[in-house]
Write an enzyme that holds these catalytic residues in place. Structure first.
Site, PDB file in Angstrom:
ATOM      1  N   ASN A  92       5.540   2.134  -4.185  1.00  7.98           N
ATOM      2  CA  ASN A  92       3.818   2.082  -2.926  1.00  7.98           C
ATOM      3  C   ASN A  92       3.854   2.254  -0.931  1.00  7.98           C
ATOM      4  O   ASN A  92       3.835   0.633  -0.989  1.00  7.98           O
ATOM      5  CB  ASN A  92       2.963   1.178  -4.209  1.00  7.98           C
ATOM      6  CG  ASN A  92       1.857   1.572  -2.895  1.00  7.98           C
ATOM      7  OD1 ASN A  92       1.471   2.871  -1.604  1.00  7.98           O
ATOM      8  ND2 ASN A  92       0.611   1.090  -3.059  1.00  7.98           N
ATOM      9  N   LYS A 120       1.779   3.097   0.852  1.00  7.10           N
ATOM     10  CA  LYS A 120       0.656   2.343   1.575  1.00  7.10           C
ATOM     11  C   LYS A 120       0.976   2.700   2.906  1.00  7.10           C
ATOM     12  O   LYS A 120       1.164   3.838   3.373  1.00  7.10           O
ATOM     13  CB  LYS A 120       0.589   0.217   2.122  1.00  7.10           C
ATOM     14  CG  LYS A 120       1.226   0.034   0.288  1.00  7.10           C
ATOM     15  CD  LYS A 120       1.038  -1.096   0.552  1.00  7.10           C
ATOM     16  CE  LYS A 120       0.601  -2.493  -1.638  1.00  7.10           C
ATOM     17  NZ  LYS A 120       0.414  -3.509  -1.220  1.00  7.10           N
ATOM     18  N   HIS A 127      -6.133   1.877  -6.919  1.00  6.70           N
ATOM     19  CA  HIS A 127      -5.058   0.892  -6.301  1.00  6.70           C
ATOM     20  C   HIS A 127      -6.191  -0.435  -6.191  1.00  6.70           C
ATOM     21  O   HIS A 127      -7.187  -0.043  -5.015  1.00  6.70           O
ATOM     22  CB  HIS A 127      -3.610   0.631  -4.940  1.00  6.70           C
ATOM     23  CG  HIS A 127      -3.572  -0.099  -4.893  1.00  6.70           C
ATOM     24  ND1 HIS A 127      -3.726  -1.150  -4.069  1.00  6.70           N
ATOM     25  CD2 HIS A 127      -1.816  -0.242  -5.157  1.00  6.70           C
ATOM     26  CE1 HIS A 127      -2.663  -1.695  -3.606  1.00  6.70           C
ATOM     27  NE2 HIS A 127      -1.725  -1.184  -4.524  1.00  6.70           N
ATOM     28  N   GLU A 158      -1.255  -4.609 -12.090  1.00  7.24           N
ATOM     29  CA  GLU A 158      -1.203  -4.785 -11.015  1.00  7.24           C
ATOM     30  C   GLU A 158      -2.101  -6.233 -10.735  1.00  7.24           C
ATOM     31  O   GLU A 158      -3.759  -6.050  -9.958  1.00  7.24           O
ATOM     32  CB  GLU A 158      -1.475  -3.952  -9.739  1.00  7.24           C
ATOM     33  CG  GLU A 158      -0.152  -2.890 -10.110  1.00  7.24           C
ATOM     34  CD  GLU A 158       0.043  -2.482  -8.957  1.00  7.24           C
ATOM     35  OE1 GLU A 158       0.826  -2.114  -8.011  1.00  7.24           O
ATOM     36  OE2 GLU A 158      -1.227  -2.295  -7.735  1.00  7.24           O
ATOM     37  N   GLY A 160       1.534  -8.764  -2.981  1.00  9.25           N
ATOM     38  CA  GLY A 160       1.673  -8.592  -1.945  1.00  9.25           C
ATOM     39  C   GLY A 160       1.684 -10.596  -1.148  1.00  9.25           C
ATOM     40  O   GLY A 160       1.973 -11.066   0.272  1.00  9.25           O
ATOM     41  N   SER A 173       4.629  -8.438  -6.391  1.00  8.63           N
ATOM     42  CA  SER A 173       4.981  -8.557  -5.546  1.00  8.63           C
ATOM     43  C   SER A 173       7.246  -8.596  -6.546  1.00  8.63           C
ATOM     44  O   SER A 173       7.776  -9.785  -6.352  1.00  8.63           O
ATOM     45  CB  SER A 173       5.401 -10.059  -5.294  1.00  8.63           C
ATOM     46  OG  SER A 173       4.110 -10.745  -4.575  1.00  8.63           O
TER      47      SER A 173
HETATM   48  P1  PGA Z   1       3.855  -5.559  -3.450  1.00 10.29           P
HETATM   49  O1  PGA Z   1       2.701  -4.796  -3.597  1.00 10.29           O
HETATM   50  O2  PGA Z   1       4.603  -5.244  -4.477  1.00 10.29           O
HETATM   51  O3  PGA Z   1       3.737  -5.325  -2.168  1.00 10.29           O
HETATM   52  O4  PGA Z   1       3.079  -7.110  -4.102  1.00 10.29           O
HETATM   53  C1  PGA Z   1       2.059  -3.566  -4.334  1.00 10.29           C
HETATM   54  C2  PGA Z   1       1.241  -2.804  -5.314  1.00 10.29           C
HETATM   55  O5  PGA Z   1       0.571  -2.803  -4.416  1.00 10.29           O
HETATM   56  O6  PGA Z   1       1.141  -2.215  -5.604  1.00 10.29           O
END
Ligand code: PGA
Length: 251
Positions: free
Chosen positions: A11, A13, A97, A169, A175, A215
């Protein structure tokens, strides 16, 4: 033994211009060329979908979008329909999300409408659920997830949901560098599969892929994928670099 094909999804973003997206996608196509027995997906921002689709054509990497609007067309400034995404080369679409829920007021009800629109438009929804840190700390993880799943999948028949993908998630792990431990994630995945079993039946519950997100990195993917109910990953930050994402894809 599970017959679910693992899915590793990136993803992106709100990162990458068209040229940045195209060069990352091209590098990934090369490094993922030898991967077998698993599906790979990237979800760039809307503006890069079509140019990236040209790079991915004929490769092992599929294309997805990060959201869609449920109407077919009309005076909805700024919105994008399922047919538009399909015409840009998308097979998948991420829906619900936690960043959409948190910053853009999406609710279980709007998530449900988006899932309906995706399925009608022959896109595979990657339906995201997850509890906040506060919910986990107060022992409400399962009740929050129960509500998200029930409302998100309201009024669907099992036959509509054969291709559905769910992404668990935990909001506190996105993040933040705090990954759920593989045991914590497995516990929730098992719970989600039991919910699917109750509402949609054993066969579908056994075939729906449940991804873990939050993460995920090259050094924790193997352990997560070793869990019986974890069928893949939805990767944010670590999917932005082709080498890092390729290491995850090759877990
Ligand atoms: P991240 O994000 O791997 O940066 O924690 C995961 C997501 O939001 O799909």
């Amino acid at each position: 033994m599970s017959t679910r094909t693992p899915l590793i999804a990136g993803n992106w973003k709100m990162f990458k211009t068209c040229s940045e997206a195209v060069s990352t996608a091209a590098a990934l196509v090369k490094s993922a060329a030898d991967v077998s027995g698993r599906d790979v997906l990237i979800a760039p921002p809307y503006t890069a979908l079509y140019p990236v689709s040209e790079v991915l054509a004929g490769s092992r990497v599929s294309l997805g979008a990060q959201n869609l609007f449920w109407e077919k067309e009309g005076a909805f400034t700024g919105e994008i329909s399922a047919a538009m995404l399909a015409s840009a080369g998308c097979r998948y679409v991420i829906i619900g999300h936690s960043e959409r829920r948190q910053y853009f007021n999406e609710t279980d009800e709007t998530v449900n409408r988006r899932i309906q629109a995706a399925l009608k438009g022959a896109l595979i929804p990657v339906f995201c659920v997850g509890e906040s840190e506060q919910a986990r700390d107060s022992g409400q993880t399962f009740s929050v997830l129960d509500k998200q799943i029930k409302n998100g999948l309201k009024s669907f028949f099992a036959k509509d949901l054969e291709k559905l993908v769910i992404a668990y998630e935990p909001v506190w792990a996105i993040g933040t560098g705090k990954t759920a431990s593989s045991r914590q994630a497995q516990e929730v995945h098992e719970f989600l599969r039991s919910l699917l079993d109750k509402s949609l039946g054993r066969e579908l519950a056994d075939s729906i892929r449940i991804l873990y997100g939050g993460s995920v990195k090259p050094d924790n993917i193997a352990e997560l994928m070793g869990m019986p109910d974890i069928d893949g990953a939805l990767v944010g930050g670590a999917s932005l670099n082709a080498d890092t994402f390729s290491a995850i894809v090759h877990y």
